[in-house]
Motif scaffolding. Sequence first.
Motif, PDB file in Angstrom:
ATOM      1  N   HIS A 578      -6.856  -7.685  -0.896  1.00 30.28           N
ATOM      2  CA  HIS A 578      -6.274  -6.550  -1.607  1.00 30.28           C
ATOM      3  C   HIS A 578      -7.252  -5.387  -1.692  1.00 30.28           C
ATOM      4  O   HIS A 578      -6.870  -4.223  -1.498  1.00 30.28           O
ATOM      5  CB  HIS A 578      -5.861  -6.986  -3.008  1.00 30.28           C
ATOM      6  CG  HIS A 578      -5.297  -5.885  -3.846  1.00 30.28           C
ATOM      7  ND1 HIS A 578      -6.035  -5.221  -4.801  1.00 30.28           N
ATOM      8  CD2 HIS A 578      -4.081  -5.304  -3.863  1.00 30.28           C
ATOM      9  CE1 HIS A 578      -5.290  -4.300  -5.368  1.00 30.28           C
ATOM     10  NE2 HIS A 578      -4.103  -4.323  -4.830  1.00 30.28           N
ATOM     11  N   ARG A 579      -8.516  -5.666  -1.981  1.00 28.00           N
ATOM     12  CA  ARG A 579      -9.493  -4.598  -2.187  1.00 28.00           C
ATOM     13  C   ARG A 579      -9.907  -3.921  -0.887  1.00 28.00           C
ATOM     14  O   ARG A 579     -10.094  -2.698  -0.850  1.00 28.00           O
ATOM     15  CB  ARG A 579     -10.749  -5.154  -2.875  1.00 28.00           C
ATOM     16  CG  ARG A 579     -10.583  -5.540  -4.321  1.00 28.00           C
ATOM     17  CD  ARG A 579     -11.944  -5.885  -4.899  1.00 28.00           C
ATOM     18  NE  ARG A 579     -11.868  -6.308  -6.291  1.00 28.00           N
ATOM     19  CZ  ARG A 579     -12.922  -6.635  -7.024  1.00 28.00           C
ATOM     20  NH1 ARG A 579     -14.130  -6.575  -6.500  1.00 28.00           N
ATOM     21  NH2 ARG A 579     -12.768  -7.025  -8.271  1.00 28.00           N
ATOM     22  N   VAL A 580     -10.080  -4.700   0.180  1.00 28.99           N
ATOM     23  CA  VAL A 580     -10.698  -4.166   1.388  1.00 28.99           C
ATOM     24  C   VAL A 580      -9.820  -4.326   2.626  1.00 28.99           C
ATOM     25  O   VAL A 580      -9.531  -3.363   3.333  1.00 28.99           O
ATOM     26  CB  VAL A 580     -12.074  -4.833   1.640  1.00 28.99           C
ATOM     27  CG1 VAL A 580     -12.680  -4.332   2.953  1.00 28.99           C
ATOM     28  CG2 VAL A 580     -13.013  -4.577   0.490  1.00 28.99           C
ATOM     29  N   LEU A 581      -9.381  -5.549   2.924  1.00 30.89           N
ATOM     30  CA  LEU A 581      -8.851  -5.844   4.247  1.00 30.89           C
ATOM     31  C   LEU A 581      -7.487  -5.214   4.509  1.00 30.89           C
ATOM     32  O   LEU A 581      -7.254  -4.649   5.586  1.00 30.89           O
ATOM     33  CB  LEU A 581      -8.792  -7.362   4.448  1.00 30.89           C
ATOM     34  CG  LEU A 581     -10.152  -8.057   4.408  1.00 30.89           C
ATOM     35  CD1 LEU A 581      -9.996  -9.567   4.537  1.00 30.89           C
ATOM     36  CD2 LEU A 581     -11.064  -7.524   5.502  1.00 30.89           C
ATOM     37  N   VAL A 582      -6.549  -5.320   3.573  1.00 30.59           N
ATOM     38  CA  VAL A 582      -5.225  -4.724   3.799  1.00 30.59           C
ATOM     39  C   VAL A 582      -5.335  -3.206   3.946  1.00 30.59           C
ATOM     40  O   VAL A 582      -4.775  -2.629   4.889  1.00 30.59           O
ATOM     41  CB  VAL A 582      -4.252  -5.134   2.681  1.00 30.59           C
ATOM     42  CG1 VAL A 582      -2.966  -4.323   2.773  1.00 30.59           C
ATOM     43  CG2 VAL A 582      -3.933  -6.619   2.790  1.00 30.59           C
ATOM     44  N   PRO A 583      -6.057  -2.492   3.054  1.00 30.65           N
ATOM     45  CA  PRO A 583      -6.224  -1.045   3.287  1.00 30.65           C
ATOM     46  C   PRO A 583      -6.952  -0.735   4.588  1.00 30.65           C
ATOM     47  O   PRO A 583      -6.614   0.240   5.273  1.00 30.65           O
ATOM     48  CB  PRO A 583      -7.039  -0.584   2.071  1.00 30.65           C
ATOM     49  CG  PRO A 583      -6.788  -1.612   1.020  1.00 30.65           C
ATOM     50  CD  PRO A 583      -6.626  -2.903   1.752  1.00 30.65           C
ATOM     51  N   LEU A 584      -7.947  -1.548   4.954  1.00 31.96           N
ATOM     52  CA  LEU A 584      -8.689  -1.313   6.191  1.00 31.96           C
ATOM     53  C   LEU A 584      -7.793  -1.483   7.412  1.00 31.96           C
ATOM     54  O   LEU A 584      -7.795  -0.649   8.334  1.00 31.96           O
ATOM     55  CB  LEU A 584      -9.883  -2.265   6.265  1.00 31.96           C
ATOM     56  CG  LEU A 584     -10.706  -2.224   7.555  1.00 31.96           C
ATOM     57  CD1 LEU A 584     -11.337  -0.854   7.755  1.00 31.96           C
ATOM     58  CD2 LEU A 584     -11.774  -3.313   7.539  1.00 31.96           C
ATOM     59  N   LEU A 585      -7.012  -2.554   7.445  1.00 36.91           N
ATOM     60  CA  LEU A 585      -6.108  -2.782   8.569  1.00 36.91           C
ATOM     61  C   LEU A 585      -5.064  -1.672   8.665  1.00 36.91           C
ATOM     62  O   LEU A 585      -4.700  -1.238   9.765  1.00 36.91           O
ATOM     63  CB  LEU A 585      -5.432  -4.148   8.418  1.00 36.91           C
ATOM     64  CG  LEU A 585      -6.350  -5.370   8.541  1.00 36.91           C
ATOM     65  CD1 LEU A 585      -5.600  -6.631   8.137  1.00 36.91           C
ATOM     66  CD2 LEU A 585      -6.892  -5.511   9.957  1.00 36.91           C
TER      67      LEU A 585
END
Length: 796
Positions: A578-585
């Motif tokens: 939630h914090r990093v990977l979904v926004p990054l992708l």
Amino acid sequence: MTEETVLSSRAGPWLACCIGFVLGTAVQLQQVALWPAWPYAVSCVAGMAFAWRGWRRGRPAWHGLAALGVAALAFGSVGLRARAFDAQALAPALEGRDLVLSGRVAAMPQPGDLAVRLLLDVDAAQLDGAAVRVPPRVELSWYRGSLDGVPQRPADVLAGDRWTLQVRLRAPHGQRNPHGFDYELWLWERGVQATGYVRAGPKDAAPRLLERGWRHPVERARQAVRGAIFARIAEPARAGVVAALAMGDQGAVERADWDLFRATGVSHLLSVSGLHVTMFAWLATGLIGWAWRRLDRLGWAACLWWPAPHAGLVGGVALAAAYTLFSGWGVPAQRTLVMLAVVALLRLAGRRWPWPLVWALAGLAVLALDPWALLQAGFWLSFVAVGVLFASDAGRVAQGAVAHVQRLLREQAIVTVALAPLSLMLFQQVSLVGLVANLLAIPWVTLVLTPLALLGVAIAPLWDLAAMATSAMLAVLGWLAQWPLASLSHAAVPLPLGAAALLGAVLLVLRLPLGVRLLGLPLLLPALLWQPARPAPGQFDLLAADIGQGNAVLLRTAHHSLLYDTGPRHGQDSDAGHRVLVPLLRALGERLDRVVVSHADSDHSGGAATVLAAQPQAALLASLPDGHVLAARYPLTRCAAGQRWDWDGVRFEVLHPPAGAAHDARPNTLSCVLRVQARDAAVLLAGDIEQAQEQQLVAGGAELQADLLLVPHHGSKTSSSTALLQAVAPRFALVQAGYRNRFGHPAPEVVQRLQGQGATVVGSPACGAAHWRSDVPKRVDCARAQQPRYWQHHPP
């Protein structure tokens, strides 16, 4: 000469100065490192001289000189503020040491799943009984349960209390990822120069409450209201929304509700924004004006002393200021308050200023208070929305109910269209049902929910009605979010393309001839059609995300993507997905083909459920026991040595665990080891295997050589044996670990072994996200080296 002509002539230098102030602030915020104080002081003095000369001349030809002077003044003043603040930073020698702090709680504590977060204004600090200097404001976590194996139980802490606490501090350090949230800037803007945690175990100095105080009465009152709301409303999700509307506590809103609000484009309603402040000021002005007139009946003749409209105007703005302060002093609320104050002063003086000047002065006032707000998404969303409404003449007076409805529809359509490119540029997501959702939610939140939440402070049963109204709103928003194509995601676009798209959207909504407005369409297309570059066929690249203590590595070929591990879980409602990977992708425009979870440890599997929910098409390849929650929820293929596949000329091969390995073995021993081979370069991702499994790989004769090695077990001394390192012979050794983590990863002896084999050790605390390409195998690009700024932490 008419009054309008005079105002128009005087607006020019004011607008020029406002533009200069914004530009000067923006230039200073681009500095990589701060200068000594004297260049900033010279800039201030020279700026004042130029501004005064340009202003005195008065003619349009001299407006540029005035703007240049104000820009130099803004640059210098912001630089001096930054230097003074930076001088109070935590000394590196004090990081990780047991300190005893005495200080006052400066804001209402924020409860979380694992800890209570405190903002402490420090009065005194000691190390081993000797006084030391620490930053005047620090943010602390007081953990529940166990910390380093020692039981912890946070005390009942109130804003304004003065405590003595034993703590360990460190410099503000956030995760640095492409298009990611700048946590260090967020702390800098709040005046925080150290973070840490309270140590309250049996061997530590006991926390001591020195006094209960009302030094921060607003925060104390906010905390009391929040506590009363949660005590009254049984369901935390509903209580969180009511608390957010009543006193601006956005942290009280649960993650699932935030996701729903973003998907439907109404998240701005959950912050105390300009809409709420304007409504509050309008109601307060009317009530005070009515009460002022009634004073005449008591024989006070108040209207003879001061006209009722003026009294209502001043009282309304004053109460709106109190509401803005009580709600947390957010940028949208600040902007609206400044605009209301300017309009009130103009009315009291019997004058009218052109809207661009009022708009620009509000921006100047906000940046004068907080220059770093210029880098926050809320600043741009707020000011662009208001500017477009002014420019499109959407706020003109409407007569009759039908006209009011038409005006509401037009204003919402204008804001939706104008902010869509900005939302895509800032968040890589825009709601396609936002127009419908806002048309329903704005009047509901403005006229029903917010009044009930505020009046509940005096009449608590009204909070029950607010909770019911919240449930109704969430049900409707949930229905809208299930519509096909309810939201659109798009890869982050370069700044020039985003700016062109924003200009195109603004052109579309302005009151201009149709031919001119249609010129906005070609400005939108480059941003909408833009796609990030991918590796060439036969090549791949690797992005090791900065997720703290854990693993998460993105591998991309020409047409496929794989995520190896998903980072840690931070609590019941928070994880690296939630914090990093979904926004990054989303920012990279990635559609995963496969997610690999190397083993069951939470620092590798913690974000998997979030990632798979956002990427439901991705297949799951994992090494997990039968009872694991992921194994029960998702269809998966178990990792087994010998599994191979080719994507776009790139070979993927699983080397460990052996086929038929017992699923109930220790998780580390079952780690899925993946080797990826391009034409002339390879990487080896080793999970958390230990030396026994390393020996098995070497003895089994598997092809292990790789240009880049994801160091086993984050550099633990139980892994990275000499035999493995000799077989791999890596050029780069990548260590994904948290800054100053409690495990001591990477172990010094492991770093020595890696360097002894000729490997360059790349650690995520110093590098941030690390990017490597198979066609340029001799280079690793670090996110912390890209666009560095003076407020960012640079660990050794």
